[in-house]
Design a protein around this motif. Structure first.
Motif, PDB file in Angstrom:
ATOM      1  N   ALA A   1      -4.731  -4.579  -8.659  1.00 30.24           N
ATOM      2  CA  ALA A   1      -4.310  -3.208  -8.399  1.00 30.24           C
ATOM      3  C   ALA A   1      -5.532  -2.348  -8.117  1.00 30.24           C
ATOM      4  N   HIS A   2      -5.459  -1.590  -7.041  1.00 28.78           N
ATOM      5  CA  HIS A   2      -6.541  -0.703  -6.623  1.00 28.78           C
ATOM      6  C   HIS A   2      -5.964   0.708  -6.553  1.00 28.78           C
ATOM      7  N   LEU A   3      -6.467   1.598  -7.422  1.00 31.53           N
ATOM      8  CA  LEU A   3      -5.956   2.958  -7.494  1.00 31.53           C
ATOM      9  C   LEU A   3      -7.060   3.946  -7.151  1.00 31.53           C
TER      10      LEU A   3
ATOM     11  N   THR B   1       0.858  -1.179   0.000  1.00 31.88           N
ATOM     12  CA  THR B   1       0.000   0.000   0.000  1.00 31.88           C
ATOM     13  C   THR B   1       0.896   1.231   0.000  1.00 31.88           C
ATOM     14  N   VAL B   2       0.650   2.135  -0.940  1.00 35.31           N
ATOM     15  CA  VAL B   2       1.396   3.388  -1.040  1.00 35.31           C
ATOM     16  C   VAL B   2       0.389   4.523  -0.960  1.00 35.31           C
ATOM     17  N   SER B   3       0.620   5.469  -0.039  1.00 33.00           N
ATOM     18  CA  SER B   3      -0.283   6.614   0.132  1.00 33.00           C
ATOM     19  C   SER B   3       0.507   7.911   0.156  1.00 33.00           C
TER      20      SER B   3
ATOM     21  N   LEU C   1      -2.772   1.926  -4.312  1.00 35.94           N
ATOM     22  CA  LEU C   1      -2.228   3.283  -4.336  1.00 35.94           C
ATOM     23  C   LEU C   1      -3.337   4.262  -4.005  1.00 35.94           C
ATOM     24  N   GLN C   2      -3.017   5.238  -3.161  1.00 35.63           N
ATOM     25  CA  GLN C   2      -3.984   6.272  -2.811  1.00 35.63           C
ATOM     26  C   GLN C   2      -3.269   7.616  -2.730  1.00 35.63           C
TER      27      GLN C   2
ATOM     28  N   LYS D   1     -10.480   4.515  -9.314  1.00 37.36           N
ATOM     29  CA  LYS D   1     -11.488   5.501  -8.929  1.00 37.36           C
ATOM     30  C   LYS D   1     -10.813   6.859  -8.793  1.00 37.36           C
ATOM     31  N   ASN D   2     -11.425   7.868  -9.422  1.00 35.90           N
ATOM     32  CA  ASN D   2     -10.863   9.222  -9.413  1.00 35.90           C
ATOM     33  C   ASN D   2      -9.384   9.195  -9.807  1.00 35.90           C
ATOM     34  N   THR D   3      -9.095   8.480 -10.868  1.00 35.64           N
ATOM     35  CA  THR D   3      -7.716   8.291 -11.319  1.00 35.64           C
ATOM     36  C   THR D   3      -7.546   8.861 -12.719  1.00 35.64           C
TER      37      THR D   3
END
Length: 124
Positions: A71-73, A23-25, A49-50, A100-102
């Motif tokens: 992958a979840h962005l 997880t990268v924020s 990624l957030q 989402k919102n990417t």
């Protein structure tokens, strides 16, 4: 923040192994390169990624991100990445992506300058 890393293998900036989770924020992954995979992030596991920017990376496939896992962005910008083959911004091989919102823009590659293989928007 990860800046200006170079790898001879896959994942110039970050490599996520099979079965691993990352997880990268609130970060930037910028200016990385790889001769054999993604310039920014190469993931075989689960990637989240957030509020992150992935830009200015160079690789063979997936200049910004290549994923063979999931992958979840969320609130991510993939811009100004370059791949010499496919998916300048984002490349997936048998992957499950949730975006989402990417923003994926201004990337370059010989095939699929922003995304490869084909991605579907689900009407948005």
């Amino acid at each position: 923040m990860l800046l200006h890393s170079d790898a001879g293998g896959a994942g110039g900036g970050i490599w996520v192994g099979d079965g691993s989770q990352l997880t990268v924020s609130d970060s930037s992954i910028t200016g990385n390169s790889s001769d054999h995979g993604a310039g920014g992030i190469y993931s075989l596991g689960t990637l989240s990624l957030q509020n992150t920017t992935v830009s200015g990376n160079q690789g063979l496939s997936g200049g910004g991100i290549t994923s063979a896992g999931s992958a979840h962005l969320l609130n991510v910008t993939l811009a100004d990445n370059q791949a010499s083959d496919t998916g300048g911004g984002l490349s997936g091989v048998a992957s499950a992506f949730t975006l989402k919102n990417t923003l994926i823009a201004d990337n370059s590659a010989d095939h699929g300058p922003d995304c490869a293989p084909g991605f579907t928007s689900q009407g948005y």
